[in-house]
Design an enzyme around this catalytic site. Structure first.
Site, PDB file in Angstrom:
ATOM      1  N   GLY A   1      -5.671   9.312 -23.366  1.00 46.89           N
ATOM      2  CA  GLY A   1      -4.656   8.378 -22.893  1.00 46.89           C
ATOM      3  C   GLY A   1      -3.647   8.075 -23.991  1.00 46.89           C
ATOM      4  N   THR A   2      -4.139   7.954 -25.212  1.00 47.98           N
ATOM      5  CA  THR A   2      -3.240   7.712 -26.347  1.00 47.98           C
ATOM      6  C   THR A   2      -2.232   8.841 -26.465  1.00 47.98           C
ATOM      7  OG1 THR A   2      -4.789   6.334 -27.602  1.00 47.98           O
ATOM      8  CG2 THR A   2      -3.147   7.534 -28.883  1.00 47.98           C
TER       9      THR A   2
ATOM     10  N   GLN B   1      -6.092   1.286 -17.326  1.00 46.84           N
ATOM     11  CA  GLN B   1      -7.106   0.299 -16.903  1.00 46.84           C
ATOM     12  C   GLN B   1      -7.063   0.059 -15.402  1.00 46.84           C
ATOM     13  OE1 GLN B   1      -9.483  -0.916 -18.709  1.00 46.84           O
ATOM     14  NE2 GLN B   1      -8.814  -0.386 -20.783  1.00 46.84           N
TER      15      GLN B   1
ATOM     16  N   SER C   1      -6.678   7.991 -18.663  1.00 53.34           N
ATOM     17  CA  SER C   1      -7.644   8.398 -19.693  1.00 53.34           C
ATOM     18  C   SER C   1      -9.025   8.603 -19.083  1.00 53.34           C
ATOM     19  CB  SER C   1      -7.710   7.316 -20.769  1.00 53.34           C
ATOM     20  OG  SER C   1      -8.798   7.557 -21.627  1.00 53.34           O
ATOM     21  N   SER C   2      -9.563   9.801 -19.270  1.00 45.71           N
ATOM     22  CA  SER C   2     -10.830  10.203 -18.630  1.00 45.71           C
ATOM     23  C   SER C   2     -11.994   9.245 -18.861  1.00 45.71           C
ATOM     24  CB  SER C   2     -11.239  11.582 -19.149  1.00 45.71           C
ATOM     25  OG  SER C   2     -11.445  11.560 -20.558  1.00 45.71           O
ATOM     26  N   HIS C   3     -12.154   8.786 -20.092  1.00 47.50           N
ATOM     27  CA  HIS C   3     -13.396   8.069 -20.418  1.00 47.50           C
ATOM     28  C   HIS C   3     -13.382   6.615 -19.943  1.00 47.50           C
ATOM     29  CE1 HIS C   3     -12.167   5.680 -24.070  1.00 47.50           C
ATOM     30  NE2 HIS C   3     -11.188   6.549 -24.031  1.00 47.50           N
TER      31      HIS C   3
ATOM     32  N   CYS D   1      -9.540  -0.816 -29.473  1.00 47.87           N
ATOM     33  CA  CYS D   1      -8.582  -0.233 -30.407  1.00 47.87           C
ATOM     34  C   CYS D   1      -8.018  -1.259 -31.374  1.00 47.87           C
ATOM     35  CB  CYS D   1      -7.452   0.460 -29.655  1.00 47.87           C
ATOM     36  SG  CYS D   1      -7.983   2.044 -28.978  1.00 47.87           S
TER      37      CYS D   1
END
Lengths: 378, 378
Positions: free
Chosen positions: A69-70, A181, A201-203, A324
């Site tokens: 995602g970052t 999110q 973002s996958s995780h 983060c």
């Protein structure tokens, strides 16, 4: 262990791990290889891309896989912004909402060094973008507007349909939405057709680490994010992480399909937890307006870290701010934007759920909140 | 299936898949989270970094995990070059060897747009850097020199110790080595202490996709490659792909430890295969000087693609050029730099082995070469 840190990361599901194993072993050839093993990998990659495209309502050619995602959020300002900037040299402004994740805000200095003016769009006391202020910032000088779908620290749901309305007279503004999110309970909110760029973002939805998604409308130009063998239509070179991509497509589908069961379940959990927090003299943020799976609350006078560790002693896992930011002991970024005084925002924790959260987890959390609160409320 | 495309990608080993499974499930917490599950993940990440540092003979703080070899190679010019450039504005030259992978060469245009002059270092007829020419290019105007350890298309081993000698009087030049094809049989070659930056890629040595390594000496400045939560010492933000990182550290150790068994085994295989090719009127490149695990050979008059498909019909999997170039039908980049005429270089294939290559594989390959050659030699 009672895990309430799902906004930091989720546990990969068994289904996902089976897919990873199966693809890693049986489809291990490089999708760029021209032999039939490569063709088999390529076909599987295409079908994962097609699946993601359908789930997000984009064309297959508009789905780009990144490593996180970052990276997807960095793509917006590293590769899209320079492409737009060279096409429209008269436009010099970028609007970023004041509650974005560090993967957006940490780029601000770089964006300014590139010669652009960054304006921060303020939020109200519930962490929701202030539409009046935003309307004033939206002018024809703007190249990119970057907002969220669901805030990662307090769970506030952003009014994306209303923002789309504000943008009606500004078709040239590229609108990026960080939907990272949003997958657990607010999948629909990020599907507004006016959105030009969407990051995932996958995780964050029970897939394995290592995959981000940037959905990018065809009309939006971009320079390459990574240069090399020309994968991802020439914009993001790198041998494709096929096992994780296929697993992520599946996990995204499962998240979307289970939404209508998960939403009401977590809504009830959230209400019970908020009630318990309030009765123990916690301040709950965005209580009425927040997303079903995120709760942000503070117990005045007790540092967030102390609360995290006290709950962990009861096997209850929560976090202070976003993962983060937490090791850097930064002030709670979103609460600050909501004008919450630091004296109380440093006492905030985040409780984040997922479809895996159970009655047993919630009971354990509520009991732990009670014990910990009574200890500190003395 | 007899798989000879290990330079495109390798099959993850069972050991590696077990590590991925174990870490993904039992160490799933975000290493940036401050609770004890996060601490457990963080400790495992540190130990993987320590292990890689020891294997490569760098400090732990000098090892950075990226998402791929391509990303590591992009880091050199996207993030190190700007940092060096702003410190040494009088130095404007970059030297790149003429046989680099597309993840380096595709950056050249971008480097030139940044205002630098790129000079290509030529190679000899065996695909080995010409040291005399290189010596002439090395001047005090040079910021970065980028070379390979083992070429990915013909397997030529680059004279890194001799290059280090050439650089003796130029300590200010940052030397990057792409070690991606070096792990299988030429591990030692990439360990010269003068190297400042070293790139590796997980899936070239039987780990899972999704991890690159950039080893970067402390003294070498860099801007961030990705901005965000501040992971990887602030230079490469993104939630760390812990399962794949731990698996990669293990796979790297296994590759290094097995080197002395694998090298002589593949050397013998290579000799047998080259003998067969030569006897069937193939032209073999870098035959005497190439790395044990890569063979590049051409059967004049038959397009490489046709050869790949003809061998695949016998269940033998080889490739034309690098996987990253093959779908683009590009001329054979390395053979071109070696001054091989296009009339023959378009007939080249690459046969690449690994420690998993067996006697049975080699027998099948040699039989298939015989059949295919006789068909086309008629």
């Amino acid at each position: 262990m009672f895990y309430f840190d799902n906004s930091a990361t989720t546990q990969p599901s068994e289904t996902v791990m089976k897919v990873v194993q199966e693809v890693a072993i049986n489809y291990f050839a490089n999708p760029s290889s021209i032999h039939f093993m490569g063709e088999k990998s390529k076909a599987l990659l295409n079908s994962a891309r097609q699946q993601v495209a359908e789930l997000l309502d984009y064309k297959e050619s508009e789905i780009y896989f990144t490593s996180s995602g970052t990276e997807a959020n960095n793509w917006v300002f590293h590769a899209v912004l320079p492409a737009l900037g060279s096409l429209h040299s008269e436009r010099k402004k970028v609007i970023i909402s004041s509650i974005e994740h560090p993967s957006i805000t940490a780029q601000i200095e770089m964006i300014e060094r590139m010669g652009y003016i960054v304006e921060l769009a303020p939020v109200d006391e519930d962490g929701v973008l202030d539409l009046k202020s935003l309307a004033q910032l939206i002018t024809k000088d703007v190249l990119i507007l970057s907002t969220m779908s669901v805030n990662n620290e307090v769970g506030s749901i952003q009014p994306l349909d209303a923002i789309a309305e504000l943008l009606k007279d500004f078709p040239q503004i590229v609108w990026h939405v960080d939907g990272i999110q949003s997958v657990t309970t607010q999948f629909e909110n990020m599907l507004n057709k006016r959105i030009d760029l969407l990051s995932l973002s996958s995780h964050k939805f029970h897939s394995v680490r290592g995959v981000g998604i940037l959905a990018k409308r065809q009309k939006v130009d971009s320079e390459p994010m990574l240069y090399g063998g020309g994968q991802e239509a020439g914009l993001r070179s790198s041998t494709e992480n096929l096992p994780a991509i296929v697993a992520t497509a599946k996990a995204l589908r499962l998240s979307k399909e289970s939404q209508e069961i998960v939403k009401p379940k977590l809504k009830l959990y959230r209400e019970k937890i908020c009630q318990s927090l309030t009765s123990q003299k916690w301040q709950v943020y965005a209580e009425q307006t927040g997303s079903e799976h995120i709760i942000c609350a503070a117990l005045e006078g007790v540092p967030g870290e102390v609360l995290v560790h006290a709950l962990a002693e009861k096997s209850v896992i929560v976090s202070t701010t976003s993962a983060c930011s937490s090791r850097k002991h930064q002030a709670h970024h979103t609460l600050k934007a909501m004008n919450i005084p630091e004296a109380i925002s440093t006492s905030a924790i985040r409780i984040s759920m997922s479809h895996t959260t159970t009655d047993e987890d919630v009971t354990a959390l509520i009991n732990a909140i009670e014990v910990v609160s009574q200890k500190f409320n003395k």
